[in-house]
Scaffold this active site. Structure first.
Site, PDB file in Angstrom:
ATOM      1  N   CYS A  55       0.841  -1.212   0.000  1.00  0.00           N
ATOM      2  CA  CYS A  55       0.000   0.000   0.000  1.00  0.00           C
ATOM      3  C   CYS A  55       0.873   1.258   0.000  1.00  0.00           C
ATOM      4  O   CYS A  55       1.626   1.489   0.951  1.00  0.00           O
ATOM      5  CB  CYS A  55      -0.928  -0.075   1.218  1.00  0.00           C
ATOM      6  SG  CYS A  55      -1.371   1.479   1.962  1.00  0.00           S
ATOM      7  N   CYS A  58       0.683   3.496   2.931  1.00  0.00           N
ATOM      8  CA  CYS A  58       1.342   2.962   4.135  1.00  0.00           C
ATOM      9  C   CYS A  58       2.842   3.231   4.088  1.00  0.00           C
ATOM     10  O   CYS A  58       3.461   3.545   5.107  1.00  0.00           O
ATOM     11  CB  CYS A  58       1.108   1.454   4.261  1.00  0.00           C
ATOM     12  SG  CYS A  58      -0.624   1.019   4.384  1.00  0.00           S
TER      13      CYS A  58
END
Ligand SMILES: Cc1cc2nc3c(=O)[nH]c(=O)nc-3n(C[C@H](O)[C@H](O)[C@H](O)COP(=O)(O)OP(=O)(O)OC[C@H]3O[C@@H](n4cnc5c(N)ncnc54)[C@H](O)[C@@H]3O)c2cc1C
Length: 480
Positions: A55, A58
């Site tokens: 991600c 992230c």
């Protein structure tokens, strides 16, 4: 993947994640070590970041999270023992069930709670009583720290640095603000002192009274709120715990509650593990009690402290030397000022003696050589003669200024930094303690312990001091 099972300990290991990224401050967990890490954590709170390594948000978030984790995790943490910061990669298939248990629907998702609640735990967003909470505003380091500060009532800043023992040659002459960090050390010293007393079975019929008196002193005047309360709880149950030989039960109570950090020294951290620590914390405890007693309690505080050190400080040379200094006092103290200054002078006598010994044996901590204290830099007004050498054998002290300095240094600069438990919990405890008092028939415990404990649990410490003193005055002779 590395994880230190003593998650909150000083030697928290840095972690290299599966992708070979640089070690970080947040500890990477997975399903195999998740429960154990939280079981072993010695911090009061924990944060888990659930993320996915694929991600992009992230990846961008990681440095933000790390900026906050730097403050709380690892050997150089500015605020150790408070929050254990961790992360779990939900894109790693072994963690799928774990992430499901926390109803993770998007990445990154942050959760907050006491470490024990994460053990075998989960979160479904519906249970309002759950102690695990979703952090709804932690998308930047600033915002996450603001959220944490709002929970703890703290004012941590991203720039905060560890009180660095090594950054000046003579650290104990430096920043007066460092004393604010000492509260955790006082708590830890208290825990260690009482652990030692129990482990070494030092409570004998002849020393039991001293221990009770010292605990009474702690209930009223320990600088840590949770130590005051923990001590009160133990005092209420003292007879059960000691007379019935159920010593193991004491672990259940905890002299400073269960949340006080273990395994850290901040103010009292030496440059190696075998210097400073406990004995430094013990001194700070004694000084911080001395500045909190009332004038009318000063003689009792003095004799109780002398007896406590004599009977329970198991450094023989220390306890004997201290007791000798106590024995030289011929006139009872009538004011707190006299007692505070006596303790300060006694500590300086120890410093002076140890300075010579440590210099000749080369056993001193190089960064913390013994000095006559406070130094001019720490308290210029304590010296009448500003040109006088600090090493001089007869310093012309301004005792009024020394007393003022000590009262502030060990008084209002050394206070509980953490947030009070919520009112509901205090109320429950209060009721439980009241119940104990009603049931107790022990003449010693009721007036001296239980009554104090009620006040402690209610946090009415001002009222407590008054209450205790009036009890002391009206106390009937002990039953034999
Ligand atoms: C009651 C007692 C008696 C001891 N007796 C001995 C002994 O006989 N032999 C021995 O080897 N060790 C003794 N020790 C241990 C020794 O005094 C030190 O605690 C230890 O060497 C660690 O020193 P430190 O550098 O951490 O500073 P410490 O002396 O432990 O002091 C802790 C902190 O208190 C502050 N401080 C220093 N001096 C004063 C003062 N005069 N008044 C108020 N605050 C001060 C400073 O900020 C210092 O960092 C004793 C300890 C205690 C608690």
């Amino acid at each position: 993947l590395l994880i230190n099972p003593a998650a909150g300990s000083r030697s928290l290991l840095r972690v290299v994640d599966g992708a070979g990224n640089q070690p970080g401050f947040a500890v990477d967990l997975n399903v195999t070590n998740f429960d154990q890490a939280f079981k072993d954590a010695t911090t009061t709170y924990a944060i888990v970041e659930f993320f996915a390594h694929w991600c992009p948000a992230c990846r961008n978030y990681k440095p933000q999270y790390e900026k906050v984790a730097r403050l709380f995790n690892g050997a150089n943490a500015a605020h150790p023992g408070i929050i254990f910061m961790t992360r779990v990669d939900c894109a790693d298939t072994i963690n799928t069930k774990l992430c499901d248990k926390f109803s993770v629907t998007h990445y990154p998702s942050l959760y907050w709670g006491p470490p024990s609640k994460f053990v075998g735990g989960g979160w479904d967003g519906k249970d309002e009583k759950s102690e695990i909470r979703f952090i709804d505003d932690g998308r930047t380091a600033d915002r996450l720290l603001k959220w944490i500060n709002s929970q703890l009532g703290s004012s941590y800043k991203l720039e905060d640095e560890k009180h660095e023992n090594g950054h000046v040659t003579h650290s104990n002459v430096s920043d007066p603000g460092q004393i604010a960090q000492a509260l955790y050390d006082v708590e830890e010293a208290t825990i260690i002192a009482f652990d030692m007393i129990l482990e070494n079975k030092m409570v004998k019929p002849e020393s039991r009274g001293t221990l009770i008196k010292f605990m009474q002193l702690m209930v009223s005047h320990h600088p840590s709120r949770r130590c005051r309360r923990g001590t009160a709880d133990i005092l209420v149950n003292f007879d059960d715990l000691y007379l019935s030989k159920k010593h193991g039960l004491l672990d259940k109570f905890g002299i400073c509650g269960k949340e006080a950090p273990r395994g850290y020294w901040t103010f009292c951290r030496g440059s190696t593990n075998d210097t400073r620590g406990f004995s430094c914390g013990l001194w700070v405890l004694l000084h911080s009690i001395s500045v909190r007693v009332e004038d009318g309690e000063s003689q009792m505080a003095f004799t109780t402290t002398c007896d406590f050190i004599h009977q329970f400080f198991n450094c023989e040379e220390c306890s004997e030397h201290f007791y000798n200094m106590c024995s030289r006092v011929s006139t009872p103290f009538s004011s707190k000022r006299e007692y505070v200054l006596w303790l300060w002078t006694a500590h300086n006598e120890v410093n002076k003696r140890l300075k010579n010994t440590e210099e000749s044996l080369k056993t001193s901590d190089p960064k913390f050589p013994k000095t006559i204290w406070p130094t001019k830099r720490l308290c210029p007004t304590c010296y009448n003669n500003h040109n006088q050498n600090e090493e001089s054998s007869s310093i012309d002290w301004n005792h009024d200024e020394v007393f003022k300095f000590l009262s502030s240094y060990y008084g209002n600069q050394l206070v509980s930094l953490y947030k009070e438990k919520d009112e509901e919990q205090i109320q429950i405890k209060n009721n439980a303690v009241s119940e104990q008092v009603l049931q107790s028939t022990n003449a010693l415990v009721v007036p001296a312990g239980a009554a104090l404990a009620i006040a402690a649990a209610s946090c009415l410490f001002g009222a407590l001091a008054w209450f205790w003193r009036s009890r002391q005055k009206n106390r009937k002779p002990r039953r034999s």
